[in-house]
Design a protein around this motif. Structure first.
Motif, mmCIF file in Angstrom:
data_model
loop_
_atom_site.group_PDB
_atom_site.id
_atom_site.type_symbol
_atom_site.label_atom_id
_atom_site.label_comp_id
_atom_site.label_asym_id
_atom_site.label_seq_id
_atom_site.Cartn_x
_atom_site.Cartn_y
_atom_site.Cartn_z
ATOM 1 N N LEU A 51 0.829 -1.199 0.000
ATOM 2 C CA LEU A 51 0.000 0.000 0.000
ATOM 3 C C LEU A 51 0.867 1.254 0.000
ATOM 4 C CD1 LEU A 51 -2.849 -0.853 2.522
ATOM 5 C CD2 LEU A 51 -3.050 -0.537 0.072
ATOM 6 N N LEU A 52 0.500 2.214 -0.831
ATOM 7 C CA LEU A 52 1.201 3.491 -0.888
ATOM 8 C C LEU A 52 0.394 4.552 -0.160
ATOM 9 C CD1 LEU A 52 2.277 3.484 -4.636
ATOM 10 C CD2 LEU A 52 3.707 3.011 -2.655
ATOM 11 N N GLN A 53 1.084 5.534 0.404
ATOM 12 C CA GLN A 53 0.446 6.652 1.090
ATOM 13 C C GLN A 53 1.075 7.945 0.607
ATOM 14 O OE1 GLN A 53 1.094 5.972 5.240
ATOM 15 N NE2 GLN A 53 -0.430 4.353 5.368
ATOM 16 N N ASP A 54 0.364 9.056 0.826
ATOM 17 C CA ASP A 54 0.917 10.365 0.494
ATOM 18 C C ASP A 54 2.231 10.564 1.249
ATOM 19 O OD1 ASP A 54 -1.172 11.015 -1.176
ATOM 20 O OD2 ASP A 54 -2.253 12.172 0.314
ATOM 21 N N GLY A 55 3.238 11.099 0.559
ATOM 22 C CA GLY A 55 4.515 11.386 1.184
ATOM 23 C C GLY A 55 5.530 10.264 1.105
ATOM 24 N N ASP A 56 5.148 9.103 0.584
ATOM 25 C CA ASP A 56 6.087 7.981 0.466
ATOM 26 C C ASP A 56 7.174 8.281 -0.561
ATOM 27 O OD1 ASP A 56 4.881 6.364 2.326
ATOM 28 O OD2 ASP A 56 3.789 5.144 0.882
ATOM 29 N N THR A 57 8.253 7.533 -0.481
ATOM 30 C CA THR A 57 9.314 7.570 -1.479
ATOM 31 C C THR A 57 9.265 6.251 -2.240
ATOM 32 O OG1 THR A 57 10.697 8.970 -0.094
ATOM 33 C CG2 THR A 57 11.801 7.758 -1.846
ATOM 34 N N VAL A 58 9.299 6.340 -3.573
ATOM 35 C CA VAL A 58 9.218 5.155 -4.409
ATOM 36 C C VAL A 58 10.372 5.154 -5.413
ATOM 37 C CG1 VAL A 58 6.720 4.902 -4.197
ATOM 38 C CG2 VAL A 58 7.657 6.283 -6.044
ATOM 39 N N THR A 59 10.592 3.993 -6.038
ATOM 40 C CA THR A 59 11.602 3.822 -7.071
ATOM 41 C C THR A 59 10.917 3.341 -8.341
ATOM 42 O OG1 THR A 59 13.247 3.187 -5.431
ATOM 43 C CG2 THR A 59 13.716 2.605 -7.693
ATOM 44 N N VAL A 60 11.312 3.891 -9.487
ATOM 45 C CA VAL A 60 10.788 3.454 -10.774
ATOM 46 C C VAL A 60 11.408 2.105 -11.107
ATOM 47 C CG1 VAL A 60 10.638 4.030 -13.228
ATOM 48 C CG2 VAL A 60 10.507 5.845 -11.523
ATOM 49 N N ILE A 61 10.586 1.109 -11.538
ATOM 50 C CA ILE A 61 11.090 -0.252 -11.745
ATOM 51 C C ILE A 61 11.467 -0.551 -13.188
ATOM 52 C CG2 ILE A 61 9.883 -1.189 -9.751
ATOM 53 C CD1 ILE A 61 7.832 -2.395 -11.764
ATOM 54 N N LYS A 62 11.136 0.344 -14.134
ATOM 55 C CA LYS A 62 11.549 0.134 -15.524
ATOM 56 C C LYS A 62 11.690 1.482 -16.211
ATOM 57 C CE LYS A 62 7.995 -0.509 -18.608
ATOM 58 N NZ LYS A 62 7.219 -1.345 -19.474
ATOM 59 N N ASP A 63 12.440 1.527 -17.304
ATOM 60 C CA ASP A 63 12.595 2.775 -18.048
ATOM 61 C C ASP A 63 11.236 3.209 -18.588
ATOM 62 O OD1 ASP A 63 15.275 2.575 -17.572
ATOM 63 O OD2 ASP A 63 15.851 2.137 -19.637
ATOM 64 N N LEU A 64 10.900 4.483 -18.397
ATOM 65 C CA LEU A 64 9.623 5.027 -18.858
ATOM 66 C C LEU A 64 9.878 6.104 -19.897
ATOM 67 C CD1 LEU A 64 7.843 5.413 -15.396
ATOM 68 C CD2 LEU A 64 7.560 3.558 -17.039
ATOM 69 N N LYS A 65 9.287 5.946 -21.069
ATOM 70 C CA LYS A 65 9.411 6.961 -22.111
ATOM 71 C C LYS A 65 8.455 8.100 -21.788
ATOM 72 C CE LYS A 65 10.857 3.801 -25.631
ATOM 73 N NZ LYS A 65 10.887 3.471 -27.032
ATOM 74 N N VAL A 66 8.931 9.334 -21.975
ATOM 75 C CA VAL A 66 8.126 10.514 -21.705
ATOM 76 C C VAL A 66 7.923 11.238 -23.026
ATOM 77 C CG1 VAL A 66 7.951 12.663 -20.399
ATOM 78 C CG2 VAL A 66 9.105 10.687 -19.399
ATOM 79 N N LYS A 67 6.665 11.381 -23.406
ATOM 80 C CA LYS A 67 6.340 12.033 -24.670
ATOM 81 C C LYS A 67 6.846 13.468 -24.673
ATOM 82 C CE LYS A 67 2.397 11.226 -27.220
ATOM 83 N NZ LYS A 67 0.957 11.194 -27.401
ATOM 84 N N GLY A 68 7.573 13.847 -25.733
ATOM 85 C CA GLY A 68 8.064 15.205 -25.866
ATOM 86 C C GLY A 68 9.370 15.489 -25.149
ATOM 87 N N MET A 69 9.954 14.482 -24.524
ATOM 88 C CA MET A 69 11.227 14.658 -23.825
ATOM 89 C C MET A 69 12.311 13.857 -24.542
ATOM 90 S SD MET A 69 10.679 16.672 -21.242
ATOM 91 C CE MET A 69 11.957 16.443 -20.053
ATOM 92 N N PRO A 70 13.531 14.394 -24.597
ATOM 93 C CA PRO A 70 14.596 13.687 -25.312
ATOM 94 C C PRO A 70 15.147 12.463 -24.573
ATOM 95 C CG PRO A 70 15.437 15.700 -24.334
ATOM 96 C CD PRO A 70 13.952 15.694 -24.122
ATOM 97 N N LYS A 71 14.892 12.355 -23.273
ATOM 98 C CA LYS A 71 15.413 11.214 -22.523
ATOM 99 C C LYS A 71 14.304 10.547 -21.723
ATOM 100 C CE LYS A 71 16.971 14.223 -18.796
ATOM 101 N NZ LYS A 71 18.037 14.580 -17.894
ATOM 102 N N ASP A 72 14.551 9.302 -21.331
ATOM 103 C CA ASP A 72 13.590 8.523 -20.560
ATOM 104 C C ASP A 72 13.823 8.710 -19.073
ATOM 105 O OD1 ASP A 72 12.923 7.512 -23.036
ATOM 106 O OD2 ASP A 72 13.958 5.606 -22.746
ATOM 107 N N ILE A 73 12.816 8.321 -18.287
ATOM 108 C CA ILE A 73 12.996 8.214 -16.840
ATOM 109 C C ILE A 73 13.594 6.828 -16.616
ATOM 110 C CG2 ILE A 73 11.868 8.110 -14.589
ATOM 111 C CD1 ILE A 73 9.685 9.926 -15.726
ATOM 112 N N LYS A 74 14.782 6.770 -16.091
ATOM 113 C CA LYS A 74 15.533 5.519 -15.975
ATOM 114 C C LYS A 74 15.069 4.673 -14.794
ATOM 115 C CE LYS A 74 18.309 6.330 -19.375
ATOM 116 N NZ LYS A 74 18.189 5.555 -20.597
ATOM 117 N N GLN A 75 15.250 3.368 -14.961
ATOM 118 C CA GLN A 75 14.968 2.431 -13.886
ATOM 119 C C GLN A 75 15.827 2.789 -12.680
ATOM 120 O OE1 GLN A 75 15.722 -1.614 -14.973
ATOM 121 N NE2 GLN A 75 15.517 -2.365 -12.892
#
Length: 111
Positions: A51-75
């Protein structure tokens, strides 16, 4: 005898009634039990089912492409102080180097 819920802030089991409100003697938090029941409708879980709550810290688990941005959000990118919202993308946050973003909870895990 009726069992009272734990404190929503510190999870103390020693809550007591004071008129229409419930009070926690450990952290002095006061709340209306009807309001907490309505807010509990938004349940967001990460990729592992935590369960997630407001104020938590999380980690991205896979590379995410962002439309209109030259780079991805890295794992492995850490995202601090998330805010949960209703909708398809249920996490509002700020990511260093990208700014304000909306993420899906299925692509993050709680630290």
């Amino acid at each position: 005898m009726e069992t009272l819920p734990n404190c929503p802030q510190c999870q103390s089991p020693y809550t007591y009634e004071d008129g229409a409100l419930l009070v926690c003697p450990e952290c002095a938090y006061e709340w209306d039990p009807q309001e907490v029941t309505e807010e509990a409708g938004l349940i967001v879980k990460d990729s592992n089912g935590t369960l997630l709550q407001d104020g938590d810290t999380v980690t991205v688990i896979k590379d995410l492409k962002v439309k209109g941005m030259p780079k991805d959000i890295k794992q492995g990118t850490r995202v601090k102080n998330i805010r949960l919202v209703a909708g398809d993308h249920n996490i509002d946050c700020k990511i260093d180097g990208f700014g304000a973003m909306k993420l899906k909870s299925e692509f993050v895990k709680k630290i």
